[in-house]
Every structure is written in structure tokens, then in C-alpha cells.
Scaffold this motif. Sequence first.
Motif, PDB file in Angstrom:
ATOM      1  N   MET A 138      48.105  37.256  48.511  1.00  0.00           N
ATOM      2  CA  MET A 138      46.793  36.640  48.604  1.00  0.00           C
ATOM      3  C   MET A 138      45.762  37.672  48.194  1.00  0.00           C
ATOM      4  O   MET A 138      45.767  38.786  48.700  1.00  0.00           O
ATOM      5  CB  MET A 138      46.538  36.214  50.057  1.00  0.00           C
ATOM      6  CG  MET A 138      47.594  35.262  50.603  1.00  0.00           C
ATOM      7  SD  MET A 138      47.396  34.967  52.397  1.00  0.00           S
ATOM      8  CE  MET A 138      46.153  33.667  52.402  1.00  0.00           C
ATOM      9  N   LYS A 139      44.884  37.277  47.269  1.00  0.00           N
ATOM     10  CA  LYS A 139      43.822  38.191  46.858  1.00  0.00           C
ATOM     11  C   LYS A 139      42.483  37.541  47.164  1.00  0.00           C
ATOM     12  O   LYS A 139      42.281  36.356  46.856  1.00  0.00           O
ATOM     13  CB  LYS A 139      43.945  38.505  45.365  1.00  0.00           C
ATOM     14  CG  LYS A 139      42.915  39.515  44.867  1.00  0.00           C
ATOM     15  CD  LYS A 139      41.732  38.854  44.202  1.00  0.00           C
ATOM     16  CE  LYS A 139      40.640  39.841  43.867  1.00  0.00           C
ATOM     17  NZ  LYS A 139      39.504  39.229  43.177  1.00  0.00           N
ATOM     18  N   PHE A 140      41.574  38.315  47.753  1.00  0.00           N
ATOM     19  CA  PHE A 140      40.262  37.775  48.093  1.00  0.00           C
ATOM     20  C   PHE A 140      39.178  38.556  47.372  1.00  0.00           C
ATOM     21  O   PHE A 140      39.113  39.783  47.474  1.00  0.00           O
ATOM     22  CB  PHE A 140      40.055  37.819  49.612  1.00  0.00           C
ATOM     23  CG  PHE A 140      40.990  36.912  50.348  1.00  0.00           C
ATOM     24  CD1 PHE A 140      40.678  35.570  50.525  1.00  0.00           C
ATOM     25  CD2 PHE A 140      42.207  37.380  50.811  1.00  0.00           C
ATOM     26  CE1 PHE A 140      41.562  34.717  51.185  1.00  0.00           C
ATOM     27  CE2 PHE A 140      43.102  36.537  51.465  1.00  0.00           C
ATOM     28  CZ  PHE A 140      42.780  35.204  51.651  1.00  0.00           C
ATOM     29  N   ARG A 186      36.015  46.980  35.862  1.00  0.00           N
ATOM     30  CA  ARG A 186      35.351  45.954  36.673  1.00  0.00           C
ATOM     31  C   ARG A 186      36.172  44.669  36.725  1.00  0.00           C
ATOM     32  O   ARG A 186      36.747  44.246  35.732  1.00  0.00           O
ATOM     33  CB  ARG A 186      33.936  45.682  36.154  1.00  0.00           C
ATOM     34  CG  ARG A 186      32.989  46.873  36.241  1.00  0.00           C
ATOM     35  CD  ARG A 186      32.882  47.473  37.643  1.00  0.00           C
ATOM     36  NE  ARG A 186      32.531  46.520  38.680  1.00  0.00           N
ATOM     37  CZ  ARG A 186      31.287  46.221  39.034  1.00  0.00           C
ATOM     38  NH1 ARG A 186      30.260  46.807  38.426  1.00  0.00           N
ATOM     39  NH2 ARG A 186      31.045  45.358  39.984  1.00  0.00           N
ATOM     40  N   GLY A 187      36.224  44.106  37.904  1.00  0.00           N
ATOM     41  CA  GLY A 187      37.033  42.902  38.112  1.00  0.00           C
ATOM     42  C   GLY A 187      38.504  43.231  38.307  1.00  0.00           C
ATOM     43  O   GLY A 187      39.356  42.347  38.374  1.00  0.00           O
ATOM     44  N   GLY A 188      38.804  44.523  38.444  1.00  0.00           N
ATOM     45  CA  GLY A 188      40.190  44.989  38.402  1.00  0.00           C
ATOM     46  C   GLY A 188      41.056  44.620  39.587  1.00  0.00           C
ATOM     47  O   GLY A 188      42.283  44.738  39.514  1.00  0.00           O
ATOM     48  N   SER A 189      40.464  44.154  40.678  1.00  0.00           N
ATOM     49  CA  SER A 189      41.349  43.835  41.803  1.00  0.00           C
ATOM     50  C   SER A 189      42.182  42.583  41.527  1.00  0.00           C
ATOM     51  O   SER A 189      43.227  42.400  42.160  1.00  0.00           O
ATOM     52  CB  SER A 189      40.577  43.728  43.115  1.00  0.00           C
ATOM     53  OG  SER A 189      39.500  42.888  42.971  1.00  0.00           O
ATOM     54  N   ASP A 190      41.785  41.741  40.586  1.00  0.00           N
ATOM     55  CA  ASP A 190      42.679  40.650  40.161  1.00  0.00           C
ATOM     56  C   ASP A 190      43.966  41.253  39.599  1.00  0.00           C
ATOM     57  O   ASP A 190      45.069  40.792  39.886  1.00  0.00           O
ATOM     58  CB  ASP A 190      42.038  39.804  39.044  1.00  0.00           C
ATOM     59  CG  ASP A 190      40.862  38.982  39.521  1.00  0.00           C
ATOM     60  OD1 ASP A 190      40.770  38.732  40.732  1.00  0.00           O
ATOM     61  OD2 ASP A 190      40.031  38.595  38.660  1.00  0.00           O
ATOM     62  N   THR A 191      43.780  42.289  38.787  1.00  0.00           N
ATOM     63  CA  THR A 191      44.941  42.930  38.167  1.00  0.00           C
ATOM     64  C   THR A 191      45.780  43.664  39.218  1.00  0.00           C
ATOM     65  O   THR A 191      47.013  43.615  39.175  1.00  0.00           O
ATOM     66  CB  THR A 191      44.481  43.877  37.041  1.00  0.00           C
ATOM     67  OG1 THR A 191      43.732  43.099  36.106  1.00  0.00           O
ATOM     68  CG2 THR A 191      45.649  44.511  36.321  1.00  0.00           C
TER      69      THR A 191
HETATM   70 MG    MG Z   1      36.431  38.947  40.167  1.00  0.00          MG
END
Ligand code: MG
Length: 403
Positions: free
Chosen positions: A1-3, A145-150
Amino acid sequence: MKFGGTSVANLDRIRIVARRVKNEVAAGHSVAVVVSAMAGTTDQLVKWVEEASPLHDAREYDTVVSSGEQVTAGLLALTLQNMGVSARSWLGWQVPFRTSNIHGSARIEDIDTRQMISRLEDNIVCVMAGFQGISDDNRITTLGRGGSDTSAVALAAALDADRCDIYTDVEGVYTTDPRIVPAARKLEKITYEEMLEMASLGAKVLQTRSVAMAMNHGVRLQVLSSFTDRPGTLVVDEDEIVEKQVVSGIAYARNEAKITLVGVENTPGIAGKIFGPLADGHVNVDMIIQNISEDGKKTDLTFTVPEADVDKAKQLLETSGHVKYAKLMSDKDVVKISVIGVGMRSHTGVAARMFESLAEKGINIQVISTSEIKISVLIAAEYNELAVRALHTVFGLDSDEDA
Ligand code: MG
Ligand code: ASP
């Protein structure tokens, strides 16, 4: 799960997140969670770095901007514990989550999940700080940036997870931006390839790299909202989609600019001379068209670059010295509109329909580019909404309620 950041924006929301995690645990699942920083935190951290040192050391940039995720990982672990769920936080270096040393946009190299797996086997929820890792020389890195999706997709792949649920502030992936087309529909499923095009063409719901990684590793992704209980959008292989649409979505990107070189000498090697310096200057060229004059001696070349790079691109062309042309023109008031769908591989006539419906609205097409599953056109920015709405209707994407 990613938040994502809006899902962990304050303690109330972190409690909502913790409840969702608790439900999954109660359903008998082992859960690893990846968190972003609280909404707005990373922007603030970046600003502080820039204020402290305009030409900053990228290693220290990473030390600072990675810190937001440390806070949310600890807070979520604490909140879970208070709800009676065993949990602990993991920073990138503790996993360890190994990356290259390209600070600010590091690539993931290896995730050693042994320790984490043994904690999961003891029924301890793992809460990992997204966006961060550690380089060979033991420095903190970040993934862009936005890297926590990855981070989340990479961890799901490394753990061989059944699913990777990406919780965000929208209910899933839509046929187009609902803010400009009220009749936009949430897609139940979308293929990796389509999602990849949508993400790189401006749909901001997932970081493009995370989609590529999910596709390469066969990670089943679900995009869903942490604020509702409705099902989200599944990102899956093509063969899982039974009812294939020819066109699945319409994307638009406003941050494009057009550059035209008029009266370029038409000799072999000229394109290399033009695009070489741009590549050396790290300017990404997207769409390209070339036209030859009647006598064949001169050519006009039009191409697009990110709006933020247009001045740099002009400067590179003006100072390279190798390219001879009569005139250089640029235009930032353009938008790239794309229709996307894997069904295009087996259906003809999509381009014709797209061009005809734009013509009906009196919209002039300036540049065209295509791939196997996508057709993009560049048009004047003022027609953005009109074009997206018209195409959404023409390709049968409008929802029944609003159409
Ligand atoms: Mg994002
Ligand atoms: N917090 C980081 C960012 O704002 C990473 C992420 O949220 O995905 O870019």
C-alpha cells in the motif's frame, strides 16, 4: 500500500490511512506500506535548500528533501501501534534500498528484502519511507519528484507482492482530466502501455518511471482514493482486458513549446547538427516535422521542447555555429493533445477521425506525431478544452450520465 502526500497530510488523515492498513491486516494480509511526505513538505524543503545555497551540493539536497518521508513513516508506525497493530518504520538505508549515486534522480539498483520479510513473517507491518535510498558510498539519495510511486512499485516487485495499491486523492485513472471534461469516466482497467503514455503525456496520477517498472516486473497496480471506499483503476496486462476500447483516453500537455527554423540548408547531416547540440544541452525534443521547399535546397524544421527549456534551446541553436538558417521562431502558446489506446494497433481510421473532428471545430493542427498506440497533435493552447471535449465525445468516452 502506498499513500501519497494528500493522504498523509495531517494526523487525522494518517489515522484514516492506519485504519485502512489495519483492515488489510485483519483480512489476513501481510502489509508493507510506502509513504510520501505530508503534502507540501517536499516543496518547502526544496525551497529551503535553494535559499540556503542556490548552487547546492546535490548530496545535501537529498539529505534535506528526503526528510519529509522519515516523519510520515514514523508517525504512521506510531499510529498503527496505538491501534494495536505491530508496526515499524524503515528508512531507505535501513532496508537497505540501494540506488545509483545520481543524487536528485537516483536509479534503484538493489533492494535487500531479507530483514523486512522476516519482520513481515512476524506479522509486523513495515512502513517504508518512499522516495529515498542509499548509494554505494553510504549517502542518502532521492529518486526524483514523485519518486515514492517508484519506491512502492520496486518494493512490491522485490517482495513479490500480490498487488501494489497506490492511494491518492483521485479515485483512479480517468478517460481524461475530469476538471475540463465533466463527462470523463473512471476506467476500471487500463493496460501498462496506455498508462505509460498517459503518465508521460501529462496525467499526473503516477510517476512515469513507476509505471515502466510495474510493466517490466509484472506488478499488478491499483490506483485508488484514500478518501472513499470505491474501487479504483487496475493497471494490468493487455490480455486481462476483455472489452477493448479503440481509444482509452485523451491526454493533454500544456508545457510544450514549438520552435521553427525557417530556410535551413537542405544537406545531409543537417538534422544531426540541429539536434546534437540540443541533446548535449539535455533539452528533450519531442515532436518533429521537416518540410522541403519546392527547389529542394531549403527546408523548414519544426519541433517541440519543454516550455521551460525553450530559451535554452534557442540559445544552443544560435551559438552552436554549425546550423545555418534564415529565421528562428518560437511559440509557447501551444498544447499537445493525444489520443491513446492499444486498440489502435488493430483498428484503422483513428487518425482520420481525430483530424476530422478537430477540423470540424475549426482547429488547425500544427504538428503531428504517432506511435503504435498513440496519436498526438500540437494545436494553439486556446483550443485545448474544446479539442479534448470534442475528441472525448467522438471516441465514445463520455459517461452515460453526463453525455
Ligand atoms: Mg505523486
Ligand atoms: N515527497 C516526494 C515529492 O513530493 C516524493 C513523492 O511524494 O512521491 O516529490
